[in-house]
Structures are given as C-alpha cells and as structure tokens.
Design an enzyme around this catalytic site. Structure first.
Site, PDB file in Angstrom:
ATOM      1  N   PHE A 156       0.906  -1.087   0.015  1.00  0.00           N
ATOM      2  CA  PHE A 156      -0.391   0.133   0.032  1.00  0.00           C
ATOM      3  C   PHE A 156       0.602   1.411  -0.088  1.00  0.00           C
ATOM      4  CE2 PHE A 156       0.545  -0.392   4.463  1.00  0.00           C
ATOM      5  CZ  PHE A 156       0.769   1.100   5.020  1.00  0.00           C
ATOM      6  N   LYS A 180      -1.250  -6.929  -9.533  1.00  0.00           N
ATOM      7  CA  LYS A 180      -2.247  -7.106  -8.182  1.00  0.00           C
ATOM      8  C   LYS A 180      -1.650  -6.277  -7.521  1.00  0.00           C
ATOM      9  CE  LYS A 180      -3.230  -8.750  -4.227  1.00  0.00           C
ATOM     10  NZ  LYS A 180      -3.568  -7.503  -3.050  1.00  0.00           N
ATOM     11  N   GLU A 183      -4.974  -3.668  -2.115  1.00  0.00           N
ATOM     12  CA  GLU A 183      -6.869  -3.476  -2.241  1.00  0.00           C
ATOM     13  C   GLU A 183      -6.628  -1.896  -1.443  1.00  0.00           C
ATOM     14  OE1 GLU A 183      -5.462  -5.616  -0.613  1.00  0.00           O
ATOM     15  OE2 GLU A 183      -5.560  -5.724   1.299  1.00  0.00           O
ATOM     16  N   SER A 233       5.163  -8.062   3.479  1.00  0.00           N
ATOM     17  CA  SER A 233       5.250  -7.334   4.513  1.00  0.00           C
ATOM     18  C   SER A 233       5.975  -8.884   4.879  1.00  0.00           C
ATOM     19  CB  SER A 233       4.166  -7.771   5.701  1.00  0.00           C
ATOM     20  OG  SER A 233       3.867  -8.260   5.184  1.00  0.00           O
ATOM     21  N   CYS A 288       9.651   1.258   3.192  1.00  0.00           N
ATOM     22  CA  CYS A 288      10.341   0.587   4.018  1.00  0.00           C
ATOM     23  C   CYS A 288      11.518   0.980   3.827  1.00  0.00           C
ATOM     24  CB  CYS A 288      10.543  -1.039   2.993  1.00  0.00           C
ATOM     25  SG  CYS A 288      11.202  -0.105   1.368  1.00  0.00           S
ATOM     26  N   GLU A 388       9.146  -4.338  13.332  1.00  0.00           N
ATOM     27  CA  GLU A 388       8.460  -3.411  12.576  1.00  0.00           C
ATOM     28  C   GLU A 388       7.411  -2.346  12.998  1.00  0.00           C
ATOM     29  OE1 GLU A 388       6.978  -3.745   8.166  1.00  0.00           O
ATOM     30  OE2 GLU A 388       8.605  -2.788   6.856  1.00  0.00           O
TER      31      GLU A 388
HETATM   32  P1  NAD Z   1       1.865  -6.726   3.074  1.00  0.00           P
HETATM   33  O1  NAD Z   1       2.358  -7.454   2.936  1.00  0.00           O
HETATM   34  O2  NAD Z   1       0.270  -6.648   4.416  1.00  0.00           O
HETATM   35  O3  NAD Z   1       0.603  -6.826   1.523  1.00  0.00           O
HETATM   36  C1  NAD Z   1       1.177  -6.530   0.242  1.00  0.00           C
HETATM   37  C2  NAD Z   1       0.345  -7.346  -0.476  1.00  0.00           C
HETATM   38  O4  NAD Z   1       0.176  -9.112  -0.032  1.00  0.00           O
HETATM   39  C3  NAD Z   1      -0.402  -6.864  -1.090  1.00  0.00           C
HETATM   40  O5  NAD Z   1      -0.556  -6.629  -2.329  1.00  0.00           O
HETATM   41  C4  NAD Z   1      -1.523  -7.870  -0.569  1.00  0.00           C
HETATM   42  O6  NAD Z   1      -3.405  -7.665  -0.362  1.00  0.00           O
HETATM   43  C5  NAD Z   1      -1.017  -9.297  -0.138  1.00  0.00           C
HETATM   44  N1  NAD Z   1      -1.956  -9.733   0.925  1.00  0.00           N
HETATM   45  C6  NAD Z   1      -1.497  -9.834   1.933  1.00  0.00           C
HETATM   46  N2  NAD Z   1      -1.704 -10.704   2.722  1.00  0.00           N
HETATM   47  C7  NAD Z   1      -2.160 -11.810   1.969  1.00  0.00           C
HETATM   48  C8  NAD Z   1      -2.008 -13.204   2.527  1.00  0.00           C
HETATM   49  N3  NAD Z   1      -2.010 -13.502   3.725  1.00  0.00           N
HETATM   50  N4  NAD Z   1      -1.971 -13.265   1.412  1.00  0.00           N
HETATM   51  C9  NAD Z   1      -1.433 -13.715   0.022  1.00  0.00           C
HETATM   52  N5  NAD Z   1      -1.522 -12.462  -0.006  1.00  0.00           N
HETATM   53  C10 NAD Z   1      -1.443 -11.979   0.685  1.00  0.00           C
HETATM   54  O7  NAD Z   1       2.034  -5.320   3.239  1.00  0.00           O
HETATM   55  P2  NAD Z   1       1.712  -3.811   3.160  1.00  0.00           P
HETATM   56  O8  NAD Z   1       0.553  -3.970   4.569  1.00  0.00           O
HETATM   57  O9  NAD Z   1       0.688  -3.732   1.918  1.00  0.00           O
HETATM   58  O10 NAD Z   1       2.353  -2.969   2.594  1.00  0.00           O
HETATM   59  C11 NAD Z   1       3.662  -2.573   4.012  1.00  0.00           C
HETATM   60  C12 NAD Z   1       5.078  -3.500   4.322  1.00  0.00           C
HETATM   61  O11 NAD Z   1       5.806  -4.086   2.921  1.00  0.00           O
HETATM   62  C13 NAD Z   1       6.458  -3.264   5.036  1.00  0.00           C
HETATM   63  O12 NAD Z   1       6.013  -4.450   5.964  1.00  0.00           O
HETATM   64  C14 NAD Z   1       6.499  -3.072   4.458  1.00  0.00           C
HETATM   65  O13 NAD Z   1       8.587  -2.819   4.330  1.00  0.00           O
HETATM   66  C15 NAD Z   1       7.126  -3.074   3.449  1.00  0.00           C
HETATM   67  N6  NAD Z   1       7.565  -2.647   1.817  1.00  0.00           N
HETATM   68  C16 NAD Z   1       8.834  -3.375   1.869  1.00  0.00           C
HETATM   69  C17 NAD Z   1       9.963  -3.038   0.469  1.00  0.00           C
HETATM   70  C18 NAD Z   1      10.864  -3.377   0.178  1.00  0.00           C
HETATM   71  O14 NAD Z   1      11.251  -2.868  -0.859  1.00  0.00           O
HETATM   72  N7  NAD Z   1      11.616  -3.821   1.368  1.00  0.00           N
HETATM   73  C19 NAD Z   1       9.512  -1.572  -0.653  1.00  0.00           C
HETATM   74  C20 NAD Z   1       7.762  -0.826  -0.269  1.00  0.00           C
HETATM   75  C21 NAD Z   1       6.802  -1.807   1.232  1.00  0.00           C
END
Ligand code: NAD
Length: 488
Positions: A156, A180, A183, A233, A288, A388
């Site tokens: 997000f 994808k 959401e 994450s 991140c 985090e």
């Molecule tokens: P998230 O892991 O909750 O979601 C990321 C994606 O995974 C979304 O599209 C979501 O719909 C999907 N998703 C979530 N739960 C799922 C599940 N159980 N099964 C399958 N798909 C699932 O992450 P977020 O809250 O949207 O974003 C923040 C996180 O992203 C933080 O941890 C941040 O550090 C990380 N991030 C990392 C980088 C990097 O370069 N390492 C860059 C940006 C963000």
C-alpha cells in the site's frame, strides 16, 4: 466527524481487453485516511479471473516476444510522456487514498517515471556477450529471452512506484504482465494502468487484477505464470517466495524492515537531525526505508536528542493534501491501532517517551493520525526495537562505540537499509563494509537506490536472488541462453 459516504464508485479491473467489475463475492472499501471517508469500493477478482487473464497473457506473449525490442519500448516512451502530463493528477489520487503529503506523492510519481525511463533502455540492457573463436572455428554468444507471463503483487505504501519496479522492465523485455496491487490503494495503479493502455500497449500484454488472498494464491499456482515479483511485509514475502518456488516459478519477494541510523559524535548535527526527521517521519514512517532506530554513539546522544526532540515537536501533522503539512495520517484505523499498541508496549517495557504521539487529534477529523513519537532508553531486546512498526515511532538505542553500534544493527532479523552519520571517512567505510544490510547510506536521509541501480535488502527483508529494478530487473525478467556455433 466527516460523514461516511455511502454511494461510491467501484474500482474496475482490466482483464481480457476490457474494464470489468469482477463478480467475486468480496470487496474492500477504499478510505481516505485523512478523514476516514469511504471514497471507493473495490470488488475483488477471483481465481477464475486470474485463470482467464493468465491464458490471455500467455497468448499475447507468443506474439509480443516476437516484436523487436526497439518497437516494444515505443509505448513506454509514450507512457513516460503521459505520466509526466498527468503527474499532479496521479499524485492527488495517491494522497487521497494513501494519506502521504502532496510533496511525497509527487516525488513518488517522479521515481515511478524514472523506472519507465530506464526500461526504455532495454535494447542495450538486454544485450548478451559474444566471443569469436572460442575453439577452432567456433563462436559463442549469449542471448536473453523473456520468460512468459509474469505477475506482480504490491503493497500500500508506494502504489505508483512499486508496480513500476516491475511491469515496465518485464514488458520491455518481452514478457506479459499481471498486476495485483494493494487492495488499500487501488485507485492510483488503476489510473496509471489507464495511461499505459492509452500509450498503446497491445491487448493482453498488461492486465490489472484487483483482489486479495484468493487472487494472490491463484497467481502463485497458475501453471502459465513463470515469475512472481512481490513487495510487502516479511511474513507474506516469505510465504509468497516459498509457495512460488514450490510451484516452480522464479520469485523475488521484498519484505519488511527495521532500519538503523547510526550517529557518530563527529556528525554534522543540524544536517543529521534533518535527515533523521525525513527518514523517520516522512510518509508517516510508512516506508520500507524509514529509519526506525537511532543509534547515537558515545557523546553524540545528548545534543542529538535535544535538537531532534525540538524539531520533532515542530512538525505539522495533518491532511497531506493541505499545503504546509509535514506528515500525513497512517494508512487506516486498524493500522493506527497497531501502532498505538506498539507505543503502549514500549512504555510497558520501560522505554522513555520523549515525544508521545498517541493523544494527537486533528480538529474534529476522523483521520488515522499518530503523532511523531520518540523513545529513549530502548534496549535491543524490546519489542519496539525488534519488530517493524511501520509508523512514526523512533526508538533510540545508545551505543558506546562504533563496534557496539554495528553489533546492534547486525543483530536485527531485518537488513533493508541503514545510514551512518559521520565526518570520518574511516568510520563510514568500516560501517559500510561490516553491516549486514542491503542498502547502506552515508549522511543520507533515505538511501533509496535510483532506477538504474538494484533495490533490495538482506536477511528477512528479502527472499530471492535478483533484486528489484536496475540490471537485476533485466536479469530477473529474462532467461539467458548460450549459443555455440560452428559452420562447415
Ligand atoms: P502486506 O504484506 O500486507 O501486503 C502486500 C501485498 O500482499 C498486498 O497486495 C496484499 O493484498 C497481499 N497480501 C496480504 N496478505 C496476504 C496473504 N495472507 N496472502 C496473500 N496475499 C496477501 O504489506 P502492506 O501492508 O501492503 O505494505 C507494507 C509492507 O511492505 C511493510 O512491511 C513494508 O516494509 C513493506 N515494503 C517493503 C518494500 C521493500 O522494498 N522491501 C517496499 C515497500 C513496502
């Protein structure tokens, strides 16, 4: 209190050459985190939609891979121009659904455009090596070929930029792509997808599939999908990496972070404090690359904390779309509660709050605001030091020496980014060499590699081999073939 809208537009997916409202039972409300209002509804696609999109993408791939690379990049040149023309509009949508300030949003769009610019260089980037006469009458050369259908799953916090770490490179290299997005912020990637289509990307080369877990699982298991790029994450990154690899796919999965900022006693104090403020509280700590632990070394601590606390108290928190706002809300009420829980845990564990953002209230707003928070006397074993938080909460762990600081940084399960503040080249070099972290800054606010360099952390911040963007993206989205030739 802002009234919650009941009648809102639904966000469409783009599958099989048309904008559709998926027929899945689930949907997700898109909220403006600055006031809590519902601004759109997101109907979720299903596994059947993924199957249909993957088949179409595969058919499109069979033609797209034969289009010369110089022609494949032409729509991307037009895309760059369209993105520039609509940059302010995209940034406005981004602020509305994500909450980040207008300044942060426009910077993100500019970073996204740079990804497209670099991908336009694919004719040079995809070149192989060659050597004549490797043996008597035998020549050898390598070529890079696209993989097929690739998919991207994004978080997000950077809804314009992170998808562009992926699809411009994948498409230019001759693949087709299924995106994808998160959401929580579907409107930004939908607008940028509209512009990609306007730029003339042929049907089936790019499709947008909005949804949740069902869509992700279908992407991970579909036999026609050859590669998965994930950013999010760490627990989900690991899960995606394992499931994708088990299904025989190439996977790069970028995860979460806990980034340390080490301040040496000889650091330029005012510049260091400004850099730490930008790092820890920019985008409300939802990056991140956000600094979340400051490690002052020796006598650096007292003067640093005094200035840091003064300047933190002066930060203006509010609606990111309003001029003069330094920090916007966090992504939503649930995430706000999670961050408040961490602050409470910090107090319970004995850390000393120098700034406490829990009580912040912006007018009569129903927004998801958390004030910038700083904890002193944090110990490495505390939860706020290890996990985090992904919000505007900064922990201070005091270290006696540079060696101690390096030990603290290397004990973290994460290794995304870190910065050292110093005027000593020797200390900086020592630090850069010894830390177990993927992206290392010296006197930087946010050490974010640009589009032509690779981006990823180490340890639990990354699962895979090839990093995002730069040459790594070219290697990730292509397979290398070695050709040996002898003519009689
Ligand atoms: P998230 O892991 O909750 O979601 C990321 C994606 O995974 C979304 O599209 C979501 O719909 C999907 N998703 C979530 N739960 C799922 C599940 N159980 N099964 C399958 N798909 C699932 O992450 P977020 O809250 O949207 O974003 C923040 C996180 O992203 C933080 O941890 C941040 O550090 C990380 N991030 C990392 C980088 C990097 O370069 N390492 C860059 C940006 C963000």
């Amino acid at each position: 209190m802002t009234p919650v809208e009941t009648e809102v537009a639904s966000v469409a997916s783009y599958i099989a050459g048309e904008w559709i409202t998926p027929k899945g039972a689930a949907s997700h409300p898109v909220i403006n985190p600055a006031d809590g209002s519902v601004i759109a509804s997101l109907p979720y696609a299903t596994a059947a939609d993924v199957d249909r999109a993957a088949r179409i993408a595969h058919q499109a791939f069979l033609e797209w891979r034969q289009v010369p690379v110089v022609d494949r990049v032409q729509p991307l040149y037009r895309y760059k121009t369209l993105l520039e023309k609509h940059a302010e509009e995209i940034a406005g949508i981004l602020t509305r659904e994500n909450g980040k300030t207008a300044g942060d949003a426009i910077m993100e769009v500019k970073r996204a455009i740079q990804m497209v610019e670099v991908a336009c260089g694919m004719p040079s980037l995809m070149m192989g090596d060659s050597l004549n006469e490797v043996a008597k009458g035998i020549d050898c050369h390598t070529i890079r070929q696209p993989l097929g259908v690739c998919a991207g799953i994004t978080p997000f916090n950077f809804p314009a930029m992170v998808p562009m770490w992926m699809f411009p490179f994948a498409i230019a290299a001759g693949n087709t792509f299924l995106l994808k997005p998160s959401e929580k912020v579907p409107m930004t990637p939908t607008r940028t997808a509209e512009l990609l289509l306007e730029a003339g990307i042929p049907e089936g080369v790019f499709q947008l599939i909005h949804g949740g877990r069902e869509v992700v699982e279908a992407l991970l298991h579909h036999p026609l999908i050859k590669a998965i790029s994930f950013v999010g994450s760490s627990p989900i990154a690991k899960l995606v990496y394992q499931a994708g690899a088990a299904a025989g796919k190439r996977v790069q999965a970028l995860g979460g972070a806990k980034n340390h900022l080490v301040v040496m006693p000889d650091a330029d104090l005012p510049k260091t404090v400004d850099a730490i403020l930008g790092s820890a509280f920019g985008a409300a700590g939802e990056r991140c690359l956000a600094g979340s632990v400051v490690v002052p070394v020796g006598e650096a601590a007292e003067p640093l904390l005094k200035l840091l606390v003064d300047k933190t108290r002066a930060l203006r928190v509010g609606d990111g779309s309003k001029a003069g706002t330094d920090m916007g809300p966090v992504i939503g009420p649930e995430h706000r509660q999670k961050i408040l829980g961490y602050i409470e845990k910090g107090i319970e564990e004995g850390a000393v709050p120098l700034c406490d953002g829990r009580a912040l209230q912006i007018g009569d707003s129903n927004g998801s605001f958390v004030g910038p928070t700083i904890f002193d006397q944090v110990k490495p074993e505390m939860k706020i030091a290890r996990e985090e938080i992904f919000g505007p909460v900064l922990s201070v762990i005091r270290a006696k020496t540079l060696d101690d600081a390096i030990e603290i940084v290397n004990a973290s399960e994460f290794g995304n980014t870190t910065t050292i503040y110093t005027q000593s080249g020797k200390a900086a070099r020592e630090y850069q060499t010894r830390v177990e972290v993927g992206m290392v800054g010296v006197n930087m606010a946010v050490a974010a590699p640009m589009a032509f360099f690779p981006f990823a952390g180490w340890k639990n911040s990354f699962f895979g081999d090839l990093h995002a963007h730069g040459k790594d993206a070219v290697y990730f989205y292509t397979e290398q073939k070695v050709l040996m030739t002898r003519w009689f």
